[in-house]
Design a protein around this motif. Structure first.
Motif, mmCIF file in Angstrom:
data_model
loop_
_atom_site.group_PDB
_atom_site.id
_atom_site.type_symbol
_atom_site.label_atom_id
_atom_site.label_comp_id
_atom_site.label_asym_id
_atom_site.label_seq_id
_atom_site.Cartn_x
_atom_site.Cartn_y
_atom_site.Cartn_z
ATOM 1 N N THR A 29 0.819 -1.212 0.000
ATOM 2 C CA THR A 29 0.000 0.000 0.000
ATOM 3 C C THR A 29 0.854 1.264 0.000
ATOM 4 O O THR A 29 2.034 1.238 0.357
ATOM 5 N N ASP A 30 0.245 2.337 -0.436
ATOM 6 C CA ASP A 30 0.829 3.676 -0.319
ATOM 7 C C ASP A 30 -0.238 4.549 0.328
ATOM 8 O O ASP A 30 -1.141 5.030 -0.343
ATOM 9 N N ASN A 31 -0.121 4.737 1.636
ATOM 10 C CA ASN A 31 -1.070 5.560 2.374
ATOM 11 C C ASN A 31 -0.553 6.974 2.597
ATOM 12 O O ASN A 31 -1.174 7.764 3.312
ATOM 13 N N LYS A 34 -0.903 11.674 -1.514
ATOM 14 C CA LYS A 34 -2.265 12.201 -1.577
ATOM 15 C C LYS A 34 -2.720 12.328 -3.029
ATOM 16 O O LYS A 34 -1.944 12.742 -3.894
ATOM 17 N N THR A 135 -3.447 1.467 -4.235
ATOM 18 C CA THR A 135 -3.443 2.920 -4.086
ATOM 19 C C THR A 135 -4.182 3.525 -5.270
ATOM 20 O O THR A 135 -4.534 2.819 -6.218
#
Length: 217
Positions: A29-31, A34, A135
């Motif tokens: 994941t890429d949290n 933005k 993502t």
């Protein structure tokens, strides 16, 4: 009674069998990155960039300076991370199907794969080292719309060729190894982007800066 005992034993043996594997797909994941393009103050070494291409459009003319303020590029940015939008010197390459194709001298794209990783695209989904990248920039979209949204919200007259669109949303790419001192980049709007799907991995020497956002007026 014997029948139920035999069934129970079969269930136990099946559960213990080494041939039975989980179908759950591992994810990465890429949290942090933005989806919104921020308004930022230019730095001393910033480049203010005009950008008219729609290769990063996710439905709001994203990164297009005909609809938004100029882009702020931090030059000589070296700490590259997944999800960064970078300003790059276009590599030299040719497309067999379009020998007259020429990229602009500079381009912008998003970093998806990093040094040492293997990037693959299966049915419109990016995988990193066999793990599904989860993502907003890891799936095939048309200006922010996935396949279901696109076909639901557009009319046949506006689509022109349904088979080509179905083929696009099922984009597949063989695994690509990201070699040392290179990155794998994609545009957010794949069908309007020229990126590592076309020219392969990008040498780090071609990375000239990071796009921070729109200039704050």
């Amino acid at each position: 009674m014997k029948k139920y005992v035999l069934i129970g034993m079969a269930v136990i043996l099946t559960a213990c069998s080494p041939e039975v594997t989980s179908t759950k797909i591992e994810t990465i994941t890429d949290n942090v990155t933005k989806p919104e393009v921020e308004l930022v103050e230019p730095l001393e070494n910033s480049l203010l960039l005009e950008w008219s291409h729609d290769n990063m459009d996710r439905g709001n003319h994203d990164y297009e300076t005909l609809a938004h303020p100029r882009l702020v590029v931090e030059l000589d940015y070296k700490d590259i991370k997944r999800g960064d939008v970078i300003y790059l010197k276009s590599p030299d390459f040719t497309i067999d199907s379009n020998p007259d194709f020429n990229m602009p001298e500079h381009y912008i794209a998003r970093v998806v794969g990093l040094d040492g990783e293997t990037v693959e695209i299966i049915n419109g989904q990016v995988f990193i080292d066999g793990r599904k990248l989860d993502t907003f920039y890891s799936i095939v979209l048309n200006r922010g719309k996935n396949k279901d949204e696109f076909f639901k919200e557009s009319t046949p007259a506006n689509r022109s060729d349904d088979e080509s669109w179905k083929e696009y949303f099922a984009t597949t790419m063989e695994p690509v190894k990201v070699e040392a001192n290179t990155v794998f980049v994609l545009g957010d709007n794949w069908w309007r982007s020229t990126d590592s799907k076309d020219f392969g991995v990008l040498p780090m020497d071609n990375v000239e800066g990071k796009v921070l956002g729109y200039v704050k007026k």
